[in-house]
Motif scaffolding. Sequence first.
Motif, PDB file in Angstrom:
ATOM      1  N   LYS A 310       0.810  -1.222   0.000  1.00  0.00           N
ATOM      2  CA  LYS A 310       0.000   0.000   0.000  1.00  0.00           C
ATOM      3  C   LYS A 310       0.845   1.274   0.000  1.00  0.00           C
ATOM      4  CE  LYS A 310      -3.715  -2.340   2.543  1.00  0.00           C
ATOM      5  NZ  LYS A 310      -3.017  -3.634   2.625  1.00  0.00           N
ATOM      6  N   MET A 311       2.168   1.119   0.120  1.00  0.00           N
ATOM      7  CA  MET A 311       3.062   2.284   0.148  1.00  0.00           C
ATOM      8  C   MET A 311       4.294   2.015  -0.691  1.00  0.00           C
ATOM      9  SD  MET A 311       3.280   4.192   3.852  1.00  0.00           S
ATOM     10  CE  MET A 311       3.772   2.763   4.794  1.00  0.00           C
ATOM     11  N   ASN A 312       5.007   3.114  -1.005  1.00  0.00           N
ATOM     12  CA  ASN A 312       6.308   3.021  -1.656  1.00  0.00           C
ATOM     13  C   ASN A 312       7.407   2.956  -0.592  1.00  0.00           C
ATOM     14  OD1 ASN A 312       5.583   3.120  -4.440  1.00  0.00           O
ATOM     15  ND2 ASN A 312       5.137   5.308  -4.211  1.00  0.00           N
ATOM     16  N   TYR A 313       8.522   2.333  -0.966  1.00  0.00           N
ATOM     17  CA  TYR A 313       9.644   2.183  -0.037  1.00  0.00           C
ATOM     18  C   TYR A 313      10.955   2.553  -0.730  1.00  0.00           C
ATOM     19  CZ  TYR A 313       6.320  -0.208   2.971  1.00  0.00           C
ATOM     20  OH  TYR A 313       5.233  -0.496   3.757  1.00  0.00           O
ATOM     21  N   TYR A 314      11.898   3.066   0.074  1.00  0.00           N
ATOM     22  CA  TYR A 314      13.167   3.585  -0.449  1.00  0.00           C
ATOM     23  C   TYR A 314      14.335   2.974   0.322  1.00  0.00           C
ATOM     24  CZ  TYR A 314       9.914   6.937  -2.442  1.00  0.00           C
ATOM     25  OH  TYR A 314       8.863   7.499  -3.126  1.00  0.00           O
ATOM     26  N   TRP A 315      15.502   3.024  -0.309  1.00  0.00           N
ATOM     27  CA  TRP A 315      16.721   2.497   0.317  1.00  0.00           C
ATOM     28  C   TRP A 315      17.677   3.658   0.536  1.00  0.00           C
ATOM     29  CZ3 TRP A 315      17.206  -2.298   2.195  1.00  0.00           C
ATOM     30  CH2 TRP A 315      18.471  -2.722   2.605  1.00  0.00           C
ATOM     31  N   MET A 316      17.996   3.937   1.786  1.00  0.00           N
ATOM     32  CA  MET A 316      18.818   5.088   2.158  1.00  0.00           C
ATOM     33  C   MET A 316      20.135   4.618   2.794  1.00  0.00           C
ATOM     34  SD  MET A 316      16.703   7.573   1.369  1.00  0.00           S
ATOM     35  CE  MET A 316      14.946   7.943   1.233  1.00  0.00           C
ATOM     36  N   MET A 317      21.250   5.214   2.336  1.00  0.00           N
ATOM     37  CA  MET A 317      22.564   4.850   2.877  1.00  0.00           C
ATOM     38  C   MET A 317      23.414   6.096   3.081  1.00  0.00           C
ATOM     39  SD  MET A 317      23.366   1.427   0.581  1.00  0.00           S
ATOM     40  CE  MET A 317      25.073   1.315   1.105  1.00  0.00           C
ATOM     41  N   GLY A 318      24.294   6.033   4.087  1.00  0.00           N
ATOM     42  CA  GLY A 318      25.223   7.117   4.328  1.00  0.00           C
ATOM     43  C   GLY A 318      26.389   7.073   3.363  1.00  0.00           C
ATOM     44  N   ASP A 319      26.951   8.233   3.037  1.00  0.00           N
ATOM     45  CA  ASP A 319      28.122   8.289   2.148  1.00  0.00           C
ATOM     46  C   ASP A 319      29.383   7.769   2.845  1.00  0.00           C
ATOM     47  OD1 ASP A 319      26.505   9.323   0.220  1.00  0.00           O
ATOM     48  OD2 ASP A 319      27.300  11.371   0.296  1.00  0.00           O
ATOM     49  N   ASN A 320      29.399   7.789   4.158  1.00  0.00           N
ATOM     50  CA  ASN A 320      30.516   7.266   4.932  1.00  0.00           C
ATOM     51  C   ASN A 320      30.191   5.811   5.256  1.00  0.00           C
ATOM     52  OD1 ASN A 320      32.776   6.925   6.500  1.00  0.00           O
ATOM     53  ND2 ASN A 320      32.281   8.510   7.991  1.00  0.00           N
ATOM     54  N   ARG A 321      30.472   4.919   4.317  1.00  0.00           N
ATOM     55  CA  ARG A 321      29.892   3.596   4.285  1.00  0.00           C
ATOM     56  C   ARG A 321      30.174   2.708   5.497  1.00  0.00           C
ATOM     57  NH1 ARG A 321      27.973   2.775  -0.957  1.00  0.00           N
ATOM     58  NH2 ARG A 321      26.736   4.656  -1.293  1.00  0.00           N
ATOM     59  N   HIS A 322      31.314   2.885   6.146  1.00  0.00           N
ATOM     60  CA  HIS A 322      31.617   2.038   7.298  1.00  0.00           C
ATOM     61  C   HIS A 322      31.411   2.771   8.619  1.00  0.00           C
ATOM     62  CE1 HIS A 322      34.197  -1.204   5.066  1.00  0.00           C
ATOM     63  NE2 HIS A 322      32.903  -1.287   4.808  1.00  0.00           N
ATOM     64  N   ASN A 323      30.690   3.874   8.555  1.00  0.00           N
ATOM     65  CA  ASN A 323      30.346   4.590   9.786  1.00  0.00           C
ATOM     66  C   ASN A 323      28.929   5.145   9.670  1.00  0.00           C
ATOM     67  OD1 ASN A 323      30.655   5.670  12.337  1.00  0.00           O
ATOM     68  ND2 ASN A 323      31.675   7.530  11.628  1.00  0.00           N
ATOM     69  N   SER A 324      28.015   4.275   9.218  1.00  0.00           N
ATOM     70  CA  SER A 324      26.643   4.709   8.991  1.00  0.00           C
ATOM     71  C   SER A 324      25.667   3.595   9.330  1.00  0.00           C
ATOM     72  CB  SER A 324      26.455   5.131   7.523  1.00  0.00           C
ATOM     73  OG  SER A 324      25.112   5.435   7.263  1.00  0.00           O
ATOM     74  N   LEU A 325      24.745   3.881  10.237  1.00  0.00           N
ATOM     75  CA  LEU A 325      23.613   2.981  10.480  1.00  0.00           C
ATOM     76  C   LEU A 325      22.507   3.405   9.516  1.00  0.00           C
ATOM     77  CD1 LEU A 325      23.574   2.737  14.373  1.00  0.00           C
ATOM     78  CD2 LEU A 325      24.183   0.942  12.748  1.00  0.00           C
TER      79      LEU A 325
END
Length: 369
Positions: A310-325
């Motif tokens: 019923k909704m859209n979903y997105y994938w979000m990531m930090g640019d600092n790949r090994h220091n991002s939750l």
Amino acid sequence: MKWNFPLKRNTGTTKPRKTKKREWFDALLFALIASTIIRGLVFSAYAIPSGSMEGTLLTGDYLFVSKISYGPRMPFTPVQNPFLESTITKYHIKTYWDGIKLPYFRLPGLTKIKKGDIVVFNKPEEADPAYDKPVDVRTNLIKRCQATPGDVLTIVNSQVYINGKAAPNAEKAQTSYQVITSGDMINTDVFRDMNIEVRQQIDINTYEMIIPKEQLTTFKGFSYIKSVTPVVEPAGSYDAAVFPHNERFKWNEDNFGPLTLPKIGMSVPLNQENLILYRRAIELYEHNKVELAGKDILINGKKTDSYTFKMNYYWMMGDNRHNSLDSRFWGYVPEDHVIGKALITWMSIDSAKNFLNKVRWNRILKPID
């Protein structure tokens, strides 16, 4: 017949003049209403609290976030103080009242979320019942959108692929490196001046460091540096902290997927394995009761072998790949959690510098990309 028209204003009665207190009250009330509307519907300010977006965005950056870009989201909890965090003081006193809860509704926006956009959103992890927080008072996060609804996302040796094609990396994206030294004493001022973060010291000669791209060549040239190699978790190495937190999917932050992001109207077959990937969305974000009865899957008490989102979903990531939750750890971001698009850095403060050098003048009114 004679007609008389009152052409002149009757000056016999005068309107009482407002007192100074009343004038101040009216002015403050107008300012409060105007600022609440602007903050709720047009834009808001946001401070970068962590290094997950280094070096695109720096800790201490203050941003303007556009809410009209993706469409202003109407409040879920209309009774709250818009100028304070959701809880204050060490006693976690609420600054909102959740006695009134409204359904999700968003006004039309200027554009849709695109891959590469830097987006502010509420933390999906806090949808867990243990947090007991309405969507719009959950912690604000900022990350870069890597995949949009319907995309198939894969991460291979830290490189993101969307629908089988390598996604462009942010110009100032960072990752960590294993650094082996000669054992000589390292001047810590070098790390500060080059914005290098030491994540851990493995032994007397070996470190894991996050090194900005623009400093990598210079750093490798130091006489006491023997080798610098990227840190990449091998494929097939299971990390329980990584979504979907199940050993059937031996994924980690550098090797992940493939995973298809749910899209409004998209139907997926449900089985024991698929449910692991989509149960969180079906149950927590779309508010259904999911049960397992042997090999059968029950949604709201009815046996089913498919589900339509019923909704859209997105994938979000930090640019600092090994220091991002980010989405690698708590999964996709539902559209009702999206707040707005980061547009401009209006101020930047370096808390590690002295008073005269705290302001990063080169970042003032800097567009975000």
